[in-house]
Design a protein around this motif. Structure first.
Motif: not given
Length: 452
Positions: A274-294
């Protein structure tokens, strides 16, 4: 089994009374089972009354279970305890803090070890018709003093009865309007991100938002490992982050049912569909990325500590000053964040927060500088416009400080001029000389125009 003396019975009665007094403030409690007198004496020097200790455990376990408190049991392991005590000060409160994290028992196995029958009832059956349960859920929601609501929501999530939660949302919307429905939906979202699962008995989804620099994001697995190794999280917290970068927008779009599915996937060590890894190029252009876990919470109340203190500790005041330990962890986190910023050439990790707080954490990042932050947003928009004009070519920025102002000129990497922007000092969130470090988080910088 020998008959208990009056003194022993009195001690058992005192312990049961203490369990009864503290049960309302507990969701779980940890008991330690001692298999022989030598082990008991190692853990509690001077105490060799194994029969009494085991009888107390059985009595207080029954009392806690009757009050709805989960009883967790650990076997006293002499070798593991001795290793744990190495380099620790030998005092009662230290001894009371030992938890054998890899070998905790729950449910039937825990009760059998203590010598009790498992008195937990079967899981609730909600039936095929969702209406009555949805009505019961809403009634509990309206009763601020009832503990039933939280328990019922978690039971429905465990049973995967999302249909009942959905129906409750529709019913409250019909009765009280959209705002009330949105409030209840938010409560369900928060409830879905945590559950009584995992080795510690409580696991919740967390995310590490990171303001990304231009180019490829840093290695997520390495960054997550560095955070855990920094010592900033504290001994009661165990965090496991997945290596791939995720999108904050994708997380924000998840339903409470999808969030619970993500939690269960992470708990099983799987990639959440339900929450696969995103395209890293798009994430960098949008300015934010998330590392998720527990995040696993090992702050389980320990029965021996409760007995030693005569009850539970007073909760800290909301406006209490930061403790020295909290200050130490804050300093460790800030130091780790500065290292990441330098090593990654501009990435800025924010706080590790539950899923439900990610959006607010990112918003707070931009709001910290007050109205002047708008200037940085203007620069981001300017860069985005230039990227669009570049037609897919990579873009670079040449910053130049002119007095107190900042001039930015953007080119393609081949040297084609795109546009320029002059930002006065009044619109900058930092001194003009310090701005290139911030701008480098979303566009590559050059000293001279390409090709010159």
């Amino acid at each position: 089994m020998p008959q208990m003396t009056d003194r022993q019975l009195a001690i058992i009665a005192e312990r049961v009374e203490l369990a009864r007094d503290t049960a309302s403030d507990l969701s779980q409690v940890l008991l330690t089972h001692y298999q022989d007198a030598d082990t008991l004496d190692l853990f509690q020097p001077g105490n060799t009354d194994l029969e009494l200790t085991q009888a107390i455990n059985r009595a207080v376990a029954a009392e806690f279970l009757e009050s709805g408190v989960e009883v967790v049991v650990q076997r006293a392991d002499k070798a593991a305890f001795r290793r744990w005590m190495t380099d620790r000060e030998d005092k009662p409160e230290t001894r009371h803090g030992w938890i054998n994290r890899t070998r905790l028992l729950r449910g039937k196995a825990a009760m059998e070890l203590l010598g009790l029958k498992d008195i937990d009832g079967p899981p609730p059956a909600f039936g095929k018709i969702p209406g009555p349960v949805a009505d019961r859920l809403l009634a509990a929601y309206e009763d601020d003093e009832s503990p039933e609501f939280d328990t019922l929501v978690q039971a429905l999530l465990r049973a995967e009865r999302i249909d009942i939660l959905d129906l409750a949302i529709r019913k409250i919307r019909e009765m009280q309007g959209d705002d009330a429905a949105d409030d209840l939906k938010w409560v369900f979202l928060v409830a879905a991100e945590g559950a009584e699962i995992g080795p510690s008995g409580w696991m919740e989804l967390v995310a590490l938002p990171v303001a990304l620099a231009a180019g490829r994001p840093p290695d997520g697995a390495e960054l997550g490992h560095d955070l855990v190794a920094s010592g900033a999280l504290g001994p009661e917290v165990e965090v496991h982050l997945l290596p791939g970068w995720r999108s904050a927008d994708a997380l924000d779009a998840l339903s409470y049912g999808a969030i619970r599915s993500v939690l269960m996937a992470v708990a099983d060590g799987c990639e959440p569909s339900d929450l696969p890894p995103g395209d890293t190029d798009d994430l960098a252009k949008n300015g934010f990325g998330l590392l998720i876990g527990c995040r696993l919470d090992w702050a389980i109340p320990i029965w021996e500590a409760i007995v030693a203190d005569g009850g539970l500790p007073e909760p800290p005041e909301e406006d209490a000053a930061e403790t020295p330990e909290e200050a130490r962890r804050t300093a460790l986190f800030d130091g780790w964040r500065e290292r990441i910023f330098e090593d990654s050439k501009g990435c800025v990790p924010l706080e590790l927060v539950p899923f439900s707080e990610v959006k607010g954490e990112i918003a707070a990042f931009w709001a910290d500088a007050g109205d002047q932050t708008r200037g940085l947003n203007d620069i981001r928009e300017f860069v985005t416009i230039c990227r669009n004009e570049a037609g897919g070519e990579d873009v670079v920025c040449r910053p130049e400080v002119i007095g107190n102002d900042l001039e930015l000129t953007l080119y393609t990497v081949d040297g084609r001029f795109l546009d320029s922007l002059t930002m006065p000092a009044s619109r900058l969130p930092a001194k003009a000389q310090e701005m290139p470090r911030l701008i480098a988080s979303f566009v590559d910088l050059v000293r001279d125009a390409p090709g010159r």
